[in-house]
Design an enzyme around this catalytic site. Sequence first.
Site, PDB file in Angstrom:
ATOM      1  N   PRO A 249       3.034   6.935   3.136  1.00  0.00           N
ATOM      2  CA  PRO A 249       1.826   7.411   3.795  1.00  0.00           C
ATOM      3  C   PRO A 249       0.676   6.416   3.805  1.00  0.00           C
ATOM      4  O   PRO A 249       0.390   5.780   2.779  1.00  0.00           O
ATOM      5  CB  PRO A 249       1.435   8.643   2.976  1.00  0.00           C
ATOM      6  N   ASN A 250       0.056   6.316   4.956  1.00  0.00           N
ATOM      7  CA  ASN A 250      -1.168   5.531   5.187  1.00  0.00           C
ATOM      8  C   ASN A 250      -0.942   4.023   5.259  1.00  0.00           C
ATOM      9  O   ASN A 250      -1.872   3.276   5.570  1.00  0.00           O
ATOM     10  CB  ASN A 250      -2.244   5.848   4.134  1.00  0.00           C
TER      11      ASN A 250
ATOM     12  N   ARG B 196      -7.525  -0.069   6.735  1.00  0.00           N
ATOM     13  CA  ARG B 196      -7.994   0.883   5.729  1.00  0.00           C
ATOM     14  C   ARG B 196      -8.443   0.133   4.477  1.00  0.00           C
ATOM     15  O   ARG B 196      -7.678  -0.663   3.920  1.00  0.00           O
ATOM     16  CB  ARG B 196      -6.821   1.814   5.393  1.00  0.00           C
TER      17      ARG B 196
ATOM     18  N   TYR C  14      -7.004  -3.352   0.002  1.00  0.00           N
ATOM     19  CA  TYR C  14      -5.644  -3.622   0.490  1.00  0.00           C
ATOM     20  C   TYR C  14      -5.522  -4.901   1.323  1.00  0.00           C
ATOM     21  O   TYR C  14      -4.408  -5.252   1.732  1.00  0.00           O
ATOM     22  CB  TYR C  14      -5.141  -2.419   1.305  1.00  0.00           C
TER      23      TYR C  14
ATOM     24  N   ASN D  71       7.199   0.843  -0.997  1.00  0.00           N
ATOM     25  CA  ASN D  71       5.823   1.152  -1.380  1.00  0.00           C
ATOM     26  C   ASN D  71       5.603   2.609  -0.970  1.00  0.00           C
ATOM     27  O   ASN D  71       5.391   2.904   0.198  1.00  0.00           O
ATOM     28  CB  ASN D  71       4.823   0.248  -0.669  1.00  0.00           C
TER      29      ASN D  71
ATOM     30  N   ALA E 138       0.661   7.023  -1.887  1.00  0.00           N
ATOM     31  CA  ALA E 138       0.224   8.043  -2.845  1.00  0.00           C
ATOM     32  C   ALA E 138       1.374   8.907  -3.358  1.00  0.00           C
ATOM     33  O   ALA E 138       1.254   9.536  -4.429  1.00  0.00           O
ATOM     34  CB  ALA E 138      -0.852   8.919  -2.201  1.00  0.00           C
TER      35      ALA E 138
ATOM     36  N   GLU F 148       9.789  -1.339  -6.566  1.00  0.00           N
ATOM     37  CA  GLU F 148       8.565  -0.626  -6.173  1.00  0.00           C
ATOM     38  C   GLU F 148       7.434  -1.645  -6.016  1.00  0.00           C
ATOM     39  O   GLU F 148       7.231  -2.478  -6.894  1.00  0.00           O
ATOM     40  CB  GLU F 148       8.239   0.374  -7.293  1.00  0.00           C
TER      41      GLU F 148
ATOM     42  N   HIS G 299       3.281  -2.257  -4.947  1.00  0.00           N
ATOM     43  CA  HIS G 299       1.934  -1.792  -4.612  1.00  0.00           C
ATOM     44  C   HIS G 299       1.085  -2.999  -4.266  1.00  0.00           C
ATOM     45  O   HIS G 299       1.082  -3.985  -5.019  1.00  0.00           O
ATOM     46  CB  HIS G 299       1.308  -1.021  -5.776  1.00  0.00           C
TER      47      HIS G 299
ATOM     48  N   ARG H 215      -7.213   0.790 -11.290  1.00  0.00           N
ATOM     49  CA  ARG H 215      -7.892   1.769 -10.441  1.00  0.00           C
ATOM     50  C   ARG H 215      -7.967   3.140 -11.125  1.00  0.00           C
ATOM     51  O   ARG H 215      -7.841   3.228 -12.334  1.00  0.00           O
ATOM     52  CB  ARG H 215      -7.180   1.816  -9.080  1.00  0.00           C
TER      53      ARG H 215
HETATM   54  C1  DQA Z   1      -0.664   1.794  -2.967  1.00  0.00           C
HETATM   55  C2  DQA Z   1      -1.407   2.383  -4.174  1.00  0.00           C
HETATM   56  C3  DQA Z   1      -1.435   3.895  -4.090  1.00  0.00           C
HETATM   57  O1  DQA Z   1      -2.128   4.434  -5.222  1.00  0.00           O
HETATM   58  C4  DQA Z   1      -2.156   4.348  -2.835  1.00  0.00           C
HETATM   59  O2  DQA Z   1      -2.131   5.753  -2.739  1.00  0.00           O
HETATM   60  C5  DQA Z   1      -1.605   3.702  -1.609  1.00  0.00           C
HETATM   61  C6  DQA Z   1      -1.225   2.294  -1.652  1.00  0.00           C
HETATM   62  C7  DQA Z   1      -0.748   0.249  -2.942  1.00  0.00           C
HETATM   63  O3  DQA Z   1      -0.002  -0.357  -2.179  1.00  0.00           O
HETATM   64  O4  DQA Z   1      -1.580  -0.345  -3.636  1.00  0.00           O
HETATM   65  O5  DQA Z   1      -1.552   4.321  -0.543  1.00  0.00           O
HETATM   66  O6  DQA Z   1       0.710   2.145  -3.060  1.00  0.00           O
END
Ligand code: DQA
Length: 143
Positions: free
Chosen positions: A10-11, A18, A23, A73, A76, A97, A99, A106
Site C-alpha cells: 500500500p501507498n 508522498r 521516502y 516492501n 504499513a 523484506e 523498507h 520512526r
Molecule cells: C515503509 C515503512 C512503513 O512503516 C510505511 O507504512 C510504508 C513504507 C518503508 O518503505 O519505509 O508505507 O515500508
Amino acid sequence: MKTILLLNGPNLNLLGQRQPEIYGRETLADVEALAREACAEGFSVEAKQSNWEGQLIDWIHEARGAAAGIVINPGALTHTSVALLDALNAFDGPVIEVHVSQVHKREKFRHHSYVSKRADAVIAGLGVDGYGAAVARICKLAG
Ligand code: DQA
C-alpha cells in the site's frame, strides 16, 4: 530463466510524491529499473504493486513453485498483517523484506514487523538502494 517477484504494498505507488523527506524522490518505476539492473544473469524481475492486502496474498500464492525468491516492501501491512506472514510462510524460497525508511528511528508502531518472522533478511533505511541490495542477495541465495 529464474524469476524474482518484487512486491510493493500500500501507498508505494506514490513513491517520489508522498513524504519525499522520508521516502525520497525516486519513483516506483525507478525502483523497478534499479531492481532489474541489480539482477544477476539468468534471473528476471517481475514487479507488482497493490494497495490491497488480498491481492498481495494472491500474488504470493501464485509465486509458490514459480518464483525463485521474493523481495517485498509490505508498506504499513508490515506492522499489521498476520495474513501476509502466513502467505509468505507458504512460500519456500528466500524472502527479503525492504523498507525505504529506517523504520526503527520512526514511530513505535513501525518497530514491529510480522513479515520479519519469515524474512531471511531485512533492509531498512537504505532508501531505494535497499531494493537493489535485496535483489542481488536473492540471486546469490537462489543461484
Ligand atoms: C515503509 C515503512 C512503513 O512503516 C510505511 O507504512 C510504508 C513504507 C518503508 O518503505 O519505509 O508505507 O515500508
